[in-house]
Motif scaffolding. Structure first.
Motif, PDB file in Angstrom:
ATOM      1  N   PRO A   1     -16.420  22.811 -90.849  1.00 19.16           N
ATOM      2  CA  PRO A   1     -17.329  23.183 -91.931  1.00 19.16           C
ATOM      3  C   PRO A   1     -18.327  24.238 -91.468  1.00 19.16           C
ATOM      4  CG  PRO A   1     -18.031  21.123 -90.973  1.00 19.16           C
ATOM      5  CD  PRO A   1     -16.767  21.521 -90.272  1.00 19.16           C
ATOM      6  N   ASP A  31     -17.180  22.099 -96.784  1.00 14.63           N
ATOM      7  CA  ASP A  31     -16.467  20.827 -96.657  1.00 14.63           C
ATOM      8  C   ASP A  31     -15.903  20.615 -95.259  1.00 14.63           C
ATOM      9  OD1 ASP A  31     -16.716  19.958 -99.451  1.00 14.63           O
ATOM     10  OD2 ASP A  31     -15.522  21.745 -99.838  1.00 14.63           O
ATOM     11  N   THR A  33     -13.133  18.663 -94.693  1.00 13.29           N
ATOM     12  CA  THR A  33     -11.741  18.249 -94.747  1.00 13.29           C
ATOM     13  C   THR A  33     -10.819  19.268 -94.083  1.00 13.29           C
ATOM     14  OG1 THR A  33      -9.932  17.565 -96.161  1.00 13.29           O
ATOM     15  CG2 THR A  33     -11.348  19.290 -97.015  1.00 13.29           C
ATOM     16  N   VAL A  40     -12.499  22.994-102.372  1.00 12.47           N
ATOM     17  CA  VAL A  40     -13.619  22.950-101.433  1.00 12.47           C
ATOM     18  C   VAL A  40     -14.770  23.777-101.999  1.00 12.47           C
ATOM     19  CG1 VAL A  40     -12.194  22.606 -99.376  1.00 12.47           C
ATOM     20  CG2 VAL A  40     -12.751  24.921-100.111  1.00 12.47           C
TER      21      VAL A  40
END
Length: 109
Positions: A1, A31, A33, A40
């Protein structure tokens, strides 16, 4: 991130930005992930956290390194894309700092 991304070649895809004159930084991914199939958040204006790629002094202009992290800019006419100003200092790589995103400019223009 908190690294810079650019618009990818496929629709609705962002990819890491490298520090190259042909890369157009788009914004800072928010984000954490690692998945590529979900939406995102990307900050394109204003104030955001960014991961630092090295020591940065408060108030310094910043550019992007080859990993999408911000580093202190050392402007040489027309050779660096300035993406913002550090609002706090970073002690070294891996630190997270707040920056003010600026209009993306080549230094000296």
């Amino acid at each position: 991130p908190y690294r810079w991304v650019k618009i990818g070649s496929a629709d609705n895809v962002f990819v890491p930005v490298a520090h190259a004159t042909n890369d157009r930084p788009y914004g800072v991914i928010q984000d954490t992930t690692a998945r590529t199939d979900i939406p995102v958040d990307v900050i394109i204006d204003g104030i955001t956290k960014c991961e630092a790629g090295g020591a940065i002094g408060k108030g310094r202009m910043v550019r992007i390194d080859a990993s999408g992290r911000v580093v202190a800019a050392t402007p040489t006419y027309g050779t660096e894309q300035i993406v913002g100003v550090a609002l706090e200092s970073a002690s070294g790589a891996g630190a997270y700092i707040t920056i003010q995103i600026e209009k993306i400019l080549a230094a000296g223009t």
